[in-house]
Design an enzyme around this catalytic site. Structure first.
Site, mmCIF file in Angstrom:
data_model
loop_
_atom_site.group_PDB
_atom_site.id
_atom_site.type_symbol
_atom_site.label_atom_id
_atom_site.label_comp_id
_atom_site.label_asym_id
_atom_site.label_seq_id
_atom_site.Cartn_x
_atom_site.Cartn_y
_atom_site.Cartn_z
ATOM 1 N N ASN A 24 -29.196 23.751 65.478
ATOM 2 C CA ASN A 24 -28.665 23.395 64.161
ATOM 3 C C ASN A 24 -27.153 23.294 64.285
ATOM 4 O OD1 ASN A 24 -28.369 22.978 61.401
ATOM 5 N ND2 ASN A 24 -28.805 25.091 60.826
ATOM 6 N N ARG A 71 -44.074 28.572 50.247
ATOM 7 C CA ARG A 71 -43.067 28.255 51.260
ATOM 8 C C ARG A 71 -43.696 28.243 52.668
ATOM 9 N NH1 ARG A 71 -37.223 27.188 50.691
ATOM 10 N NH2 ARG A 71 -36.592 27.188 52.868
ATOM 11 N N HIS A 76 -23.602 23.685 62.224
ATOM 12 C CA HIS A 76 -23.087 24.379 61.038
ATOM 13 C C HIS A 76 -21.583 24.111 60.920
ATOM 14 C CE1 HIS A 76 -22.543 27.369 57.993
ATOM 15 N NE2 HIS A 76 -21.717 28.071 58.740
HETATM 16 C C1 GAR Z 1 -22.689 18.773 58.361
HETATM 17 O O1 GAR Z 1 -21.339 19.150 58.251
HETATM 18 C C2 GAR Z 1 -23.540 19.966 58.741
HETATM 19 O O2 GAR Z 1 -22.900 20.879 59.574
HETATM 20 C C3 GAR Z 1 -23.798 20.577 57.396
HETATM 21 O O3 GAR Z 1 -24.043 19.488 56.559
HETATM 22 C C4 GAR Z 1 -23.273 18.371 57.010
HETATM 23 C C5 GAR Z 1 -24.197 17.194 57.097
HETATM 24 O O4 GAR Z 1 -23.485 15.997 57.220
HETATM 25 N N1 GAR Z 1 -24.901 21.478 57.463
HETATM 26 C C6 GAR Z 1 -24.972 22.612 56.786
HETATM 27 O O5 GAR Z 1 -24.116 22.997 56.017
HETATM 28 C C7 GAR Z 1 -26.239 23.400 57.046
HETATM 29 N N2 GAR Z 1 -26.157 24.683 56.459
HETATM 30 P P1 GAR Z 1 -24.258 14.653 57.567
HETATM 31 O O6 GAR Z 1 -25.474 14.572 56.636
HETATM 32 O O7 GAR Z 1 -23.270 13.584 57.284
HETATM 33 O O8 GAR Z 1 -24.663 14.707 59.011
#
Ligand code: GAR
Length: 202
Positions: free
Chosen positions: A108, A66, A110
């Site tokens: 990021n 990793r 979330h």
């Molecule tokens: C988003 O809602 C983001 O917040 C989430 O994935 C989705 C991506 O959507 N991220 C997480 O859950 C990270 N832990 P997208 O690919 O359509 O932008």
């Protein structure tokens, strides 16, 4: 001068698309100089290719450890000399090498209102808990799981008939707007992290 942004994705990339659309206007103050992913064959990478933005893939499984992956990811990102790194649906935790290089300038997004419901299943966990509002959080990435300092949040109601999918879709509408507005302010105005608090401006 335009700020350089590298975006990391793992999936559909609608948040990436919102940034690509916003940065098409020079007055936004930033350009997406590369898009990276931890897997291939995803719509997020296709969106970048359609926009003429260079892409790279750094798979965990292609590295012995990793840590090696983390170093390789950091090196791929560093090659594009970003001012800001945006994790937009990037489903991996970055490690110490990445944070050593880009800590304090990686954000990021979330799909929950931090500090509630960290982790991979924010919309499901919020729905199961029974909260009446949830939303999205933009934060400065640290070594924890969705624990970094909060840059911005957007609130979304939970409806009685929501499923995980309908709730997540409603969150993502608010999330894209929040992401574009906040990243724009970060690059145009600068930002200061003071303890747990983040404010825009030099
Ligand atoms: C988003 O809602 C983001 O917040 C989430 O994935 C989705 C991506 O959507 N991220 C997480 O859950 C990270 N832990 P997208 O690919 O359509 O932008």
């Amino acid at each position: 001068m335009s700020a350089r942004i590298v975006v990391l994705v793992s999936g559909g990339g609608t948040n990436l698309q919102a940034l690509l659309d916003a940065t098409a206007d020079p007055s936004y103050g930033a350009e997406v100089v590369a898009v990276g992913a931890d897997r291939d064959g995803i719509e997020g990478l296709a969106r970048a290719e359609r926009a003429g933005v260079p892409t790279f893939v750094a798979k965990v499984g292609a590295h012995a450890t990793r840590d090696d992956w983390d170093s390789a990811l950091a090196a791929e990102v560093a090659a594009y000399e970003p001012d800001l790194v945006v994790l937009a649906g990037f489903m991996k935790l970055v490690g110490p090498q990445f944070l050593g290089a880009f800590g304090g300038r990686t954000v990021n997004t979330h799909p929950a209102l931090s500090p509630s419901f960290p982790g991979m299943q924010g919309p499901r966990d919020a729905l199961e808990y029974g909260v009446k509002v949830t939303g999205a959080t933009l934060f400065v990435v640290d070594a924890g799981v969705d624990t970094g300092q909060i840059v911005a949040q957007a609130v979304v109601p939970v409806e009685d008939d929501d499923t995980v999918e309908t709730l997540h879709e409603r969150i993502k509408v608010a999330e894209r707007t929040m992401l574009v507005e906040s990243v724009g302010r970060m690059v145009r105005e600068g930002f200061v992290v003071d303890g747990r608090r983040v404010r825009f401006g030099a």
